[in-house]
Design a protein around this motif. Structure first.
Motif, mmCIF file in Angstrom:
data_model
loop_
_atom_site.group_PDB
_atom_site.id
_atom_site.type_symbol
_atom_site.label_atom_id
_atom_site.label_comp_id
_atom_site.label_asym_id
_atom_site.label_seq_id
_atom_site.Cartn_x
_atom_site.Cartn_y
_atom_site.Cartn_z
ATOM 1 N N ARG A 1 33.683 72.729 -10.820
ATOM 2 C CA ARG A 1 34.831 73.537 -11.269
ATOM 3 C C ARG A 1 36.133 72.805 -10.996
ATOM 4 N N MET A 2 36.239 72.159 -9.832
ATOM 5 C CA MET A 2 37.434 71.383 -9.508
ATOM 6 C C MET A 2 37.669 70.299 -10.549
ATOM 7 N N ARG A 3 36.597 69.580 -10.925
ATOM 8 C CA ARG A 3 36.741 68.520 -11.917
ATOM 9 C C ARG A 3 37.293 69.072 -13.233
ATOM 10 N N ARG A 4 36.770 70.216 -13.671
ATOM 11 C CA ARG A 4 37.229 70.798 -14.938
ATOM 12 C C ARG A 4 38.707 71.170 -14.875
ATOM 13 N N VAL A 5 39.138 71.760 -13.745
ATOM 14 C CA VAL A 5 40.537 72.163 -13.600
ATOM 15 C C VAL A 5 41.457 70.944 -13.621
ATOM 16 N N LEU A 6 41.110 69.919 -12.861
ATOM 17 C CA LEU A 6 41.978 68.743 -12.770
ATOM 18 C C LEU A 6 42.023 67.977 -14.093
ATOM 19 N N ALA A 7 40.889 67.895 -14.778
ATOM 20 C CA ALA A 7 40.881 67.212 -16.075
ATOM 21 C C ALA A 7 41.732 67.967 -17.086
ATOM 22 N N ALA A 8 41.672 69.309 -17.056
ATOM 23 C CA ALA A 8 42.468 70.114 -17.980
ATOM 24 C C ALA A 8 43.966 69.911 -17.756
ATOM 25 N N GLU A 9 44.335 69.600 -16.500
ATOM 26 C CA GLU A 9 45.747 69.360 -16.179
ATOM 27 C C GLU A 9 46.122 67.884 -16.349
ATOM 28 N N ARG A 10 45.189 67.101 -16.906
ATOM 29 C CA ARG A 10 45.406 65.688 -17.196
ATOM 30 C C ARG A 10 45.712 64.855 -15.952
ATOM 31 N N LEU A 11 45.133 65.238 -14.826
ATOM 32 C CA LEU A 11 45.175 64.367 -13.667
ATOM 33 C C LEU A 11 44.140 63.260 -13.845
ATOM 34 N N PRO A 12 44.383 62.076 -13.280
ATOM 35 C CA PRO A 12 43.389 60.995 -13.407
ATOM 36 C C PRO A 12 42.018 61.470 -12.932
ATOM 37 N N SER A 13 41.012 61.316 -13.784
ATOM 38 C CA SER A 13 39.684 61.846 -13.486
ATOM 39 C C SER A 13 38.613 60.910 -14.023
ATOM 40 N N PRO A 14 37.482 60.810 -13.319
ATOM 41 C CA PRO A 14 36.349 60.069 -13.879
ATOM 42 C C PRO A 14 35.659 60.919 -14.932
ATOM 43 N N ALA A 15 34.873 60.278 -15.784
ATOM 44 C CA ALA A 15 33.993 61.051 -16.666
ATOM 45 C C ALA A 15 33.006 61.817 -15.794
ATOM 46 N N PHE A 16 32.677 63.035 -16.178
ATOM 47 C CA PHE A 16 31.793 63.842 -15.338
ATOM 48 C C PHE A 16 31.002 64.827 -16.188
ATOM 49 N N GLU A 17 29.924 65.311 -15.607
ATOM 50 C CA GLU A 17 29.102 66.329 -16.252
ATOM 51 C C GLU A 17 28.395 67.134 -15.158
ATOM 52 N N VAL A 18 28.323 68.442 -15.362
ATOM 53 C CA VAL A 18 27.616 69.323 -14.428
ATOM 54 C C VAL A 18 26.206 69.552 -14.953
ATOM 55 N N ILE A 19 25.218 69.312 -14.096
ATOM 56 C CA ILE A 19 23.814 69.495 -14.444
ATOM 57 C C ILE A 19 23.336 70.802 -13.812
ATOM 58 N N THR A 20 22.890 71.735 -14.628
ATOM 59 C CA THR A 20 22.513 73.055 -14.133
ATOM 60 C C THR A 20 21.002 73.249 -14.221
ATOM 61 N N LEU B 1 44.971 73.778 -8.893
ATOM 62 C CA LEU B 1 43.865 74.594 -8.385
ATOM 63 C C LEU B 1 44.326 75.975 -7.930
ATOM 64 N N GLY B 2 45.620 76.151 -7.729
ATOM 65 C CA GLY B 2 46.145 77.448 -7.324
ATOM 66 C C GLY B 2 46.292 77.634 -5.835
ATOM 67 N N VAL B 3 46.190 76.541 -5.059
ATOM 68 C CA VAL B 3 46.387 76.624 -3.615
ATOM 69 C C VAL B 3 47.859 76.896 -3.325
ATOM 70 N N THR B 4 48.116 77.819 -2.394
ATOM 71 C CA THR B 4 49.493 78.194 -2.090
ATOM 72 C C THR B 4 49.886 77.963 -0.641
ATOM 73 N N ASP B 5 48.920 78.075 0.281
ATOM 74 C CA ASP B 5 49.285 78.086 1.696
ATOM 75 C C ASP B 5 48.260 77.360 2.549
ATOM 76 N N GLY B 6 48.732 76.897 3.713
ATOM 77 C CA GLY B 6 47.844 76.357 4.724
ATOM 78 C C GLY B 6 47.623 74.863 4.620
ATOM 79 N N VAL B 7 46.709 74.387 5.443
ATOM 80 C CA VAL B 7 46.368 72.972 5.525
ATOM 81 C C VAL B 7 45.226 72.665 4.569
ATOM 82 N N THR B 8 45.343 71.563 3.851
ATOM 83 C CA THR B 8 44.260 71.102 2.981
ATOM 84 C C THR B 8 44.020 69.616 3.195
ATOM 85 N N HIS B 9 42.794 69.222 2.901
ATOM 86 C CA HIS B 9 42.335 67.838 3.077
ATOM 87 C C HIS B 9 41.915 67.347 1.702
#
Length: 416
Positions: free
Chosen positions: A108-127, A260-268
């Motif tokens: 899900r993170m990959r899809r969000v970042l790619a939609a916002e045109r952040l640098p991203s590798p090609a990716f695919e989710v296998i279900t 991603l919609g993060v608003t508060d706190g510490v993130t890594h």
């Protein structure tokens, strides 16, 4: 007022957080399904609430058992979504549950970042819902080998593998799709992420957010073991970067958190720097693991755990550090241990600790533990934390300390 920890790291920042809660005027309460997991818990003075932390209505349990609650938090990656949902249901400070869920699910993170045109590798989710061989075949028509295959919802580099053939991709996807429970007893999604291999130096950007405004505490340079696994074996802070590179990483991290919609706190935010562009590897909605908070504190006195707890309590964030000295941690790993080896002990600890600039030498693996070539952070045997006037002397100190540490291995009776 009670500050509830929904499970915790069993070492390092997890235990330090209990004392930090008291320093902020709160009563730390550990909500856990298994208090026996936490060695030395009695000595912390934390209140323990035994309850099911993986299923059920945790908000109702906390409300019924504790009454007044000032905040809900965790230092464990496995429980960040539970915490976000529980805090939201109780009307307490925290990030939006959807934002934390997007950080936790790497697909899900990959899809969000790619939609916002952040640098991203090609990716695919296998279900697990479709034909596995067809999914892999279609994926490899888009993604060049070698590629990385990983679970979407695990941590600590567990089951993150560089695959060089289609057969390896298929086999590892099959393994991940067959996994139904993670190491904390939670249901796994049984979903794999296949993505292009980002071949470049790795960093983590430690971020502090408040009201949707994101600030960079600092950047950590990371070393990992050679493929096929990627086990973090050294962290150095601050990373020896020029201003442009540091700005690229921190600005990309800010964009990722906003997307991603993060608003508060510490993130890594784990990242790679390739051709002067910052690529997000993953985002963790909690303080860094791997003893990085202790390394940062050694460098500049800034307390990431305190900042994390302040966010959970809705308190103003602390001021950012301004003065730094190089500090780092190096992890002790077993190299080519014999089959079925177990740890008898580790020699040389006192000698390593006596070295100039060494701050701590810690053995984390208990005698009798199985020892193997490292495949994840769970295979670390111990670590050294040090500081130095410059990065070259820091690396020299860490190398010298590791050279003095000697894992003593044995094999069970009857094994030759």
């Amino acid at each position: 007022m009670n500050l509830v920890f929904v499970e915790s790291n069993t070492t390092g920042s997890g235990m330090l957080a209990f004392a930090g809660a008291r320093a902020l005027g709160s009563t730390p309460v550990l909500a856990t399904a298994d208090p026996s997991r936490y060695a030395g818990l009695a000595g912390t003075g934390v209140c323990v609430l035994a309850c099911d932390t993986n299923e059920g209505d945790l908000a109702k349990v906390l409300r019924d058992e504790l009454g007044a609650i000032a905040g809900v938090t965790t230092t464990s990656e496995f429980y960040v979504t539970t915490v976000a949902r529980t805090a939201d249901e109780l009307g307490l400070p925290g990030n939006p549950p959807d934002a934390v869920a997007a950080c936790r699910d790497k697909g899900r993170m990959r899809r969000v970042l790619a939609a916002e045109r952040l640098p991203s590798p090609a990716f695919e989710v296998i279900t697990p819902d479709g034909d596995l061989e067809r999914q892999v075949q279609a994926t490899l028509a888009r993604i060049a080998l070698p590629c990385v295959v990983k679970p979407v919802d695990d941590t600590g580099s567990l089951d993150v593998v560089l695959c060089t053939t289609s057969q390896e991709v298929l086999a590892h996807c099959r393994k991940l799709l067959g996994s139904t429970v993670n190491v904390r007893g939670q249901r796994s999604s049984g979903t794999a992420l296949v993505e292009g291999y980002l071949n470049g130096p790795e960093f983590s950007v430690e971020m502090l957010s408040h009201g949707g405004v994101h600030r960079c505490v600092g950047i950590v340079a990371k070393q990992v073991t050679p493929p096929p696994s990627f086990v973090e074996c050294r962290h150095v802070f601050p990373a020896p970067l020029d201003d442009d590179a540091a700005r690229t990483l921190s600005q990309t991290a800010c964009r990722a958190l906003s997307a991603l919609g993060v608003t508060d706190g510490v993130t890594h935010v784990e990242m790679k720097l390739i051709d002067r562009r910052g690529y997000v590897v993953e985002v963790n909605a909690r303080p860094a693991g791997g003893m990085i908070p202790q390394v940062i504190s050694t460098s500049c006195g800034f307390d990431l755990v305190d900042a994390h707890l302040r966010g959970a309590l809705g308190l103003p964030p602390p001021a950012l550090p301004e003065l730094f000295r190089p500090a780092g941690i190096a992890f002790l790993l077993a190299h080519d241990p014999p089959p079925d080896a177990v740890l008898a002990g580790i020699g040389g600890v006192e000698s390593a600790l006596a070295l100039e600039h060494v701050d701590a030498v810690t053995v984390t693996a208990a005698p009798g533990s199985a020892v193997r070539h490292a495949r994840s952070s769970y295979d670390r045997l111990g670590h050294v934390i040090a500081h130095a006037p410059d990065h070259a002397r820091l690396h020299g100190t860490l190398d010298a300390a590791l050279d003095l540490l000697r894992p003593v291995l044995r094999q069970p009776m009857g094994v030759r």
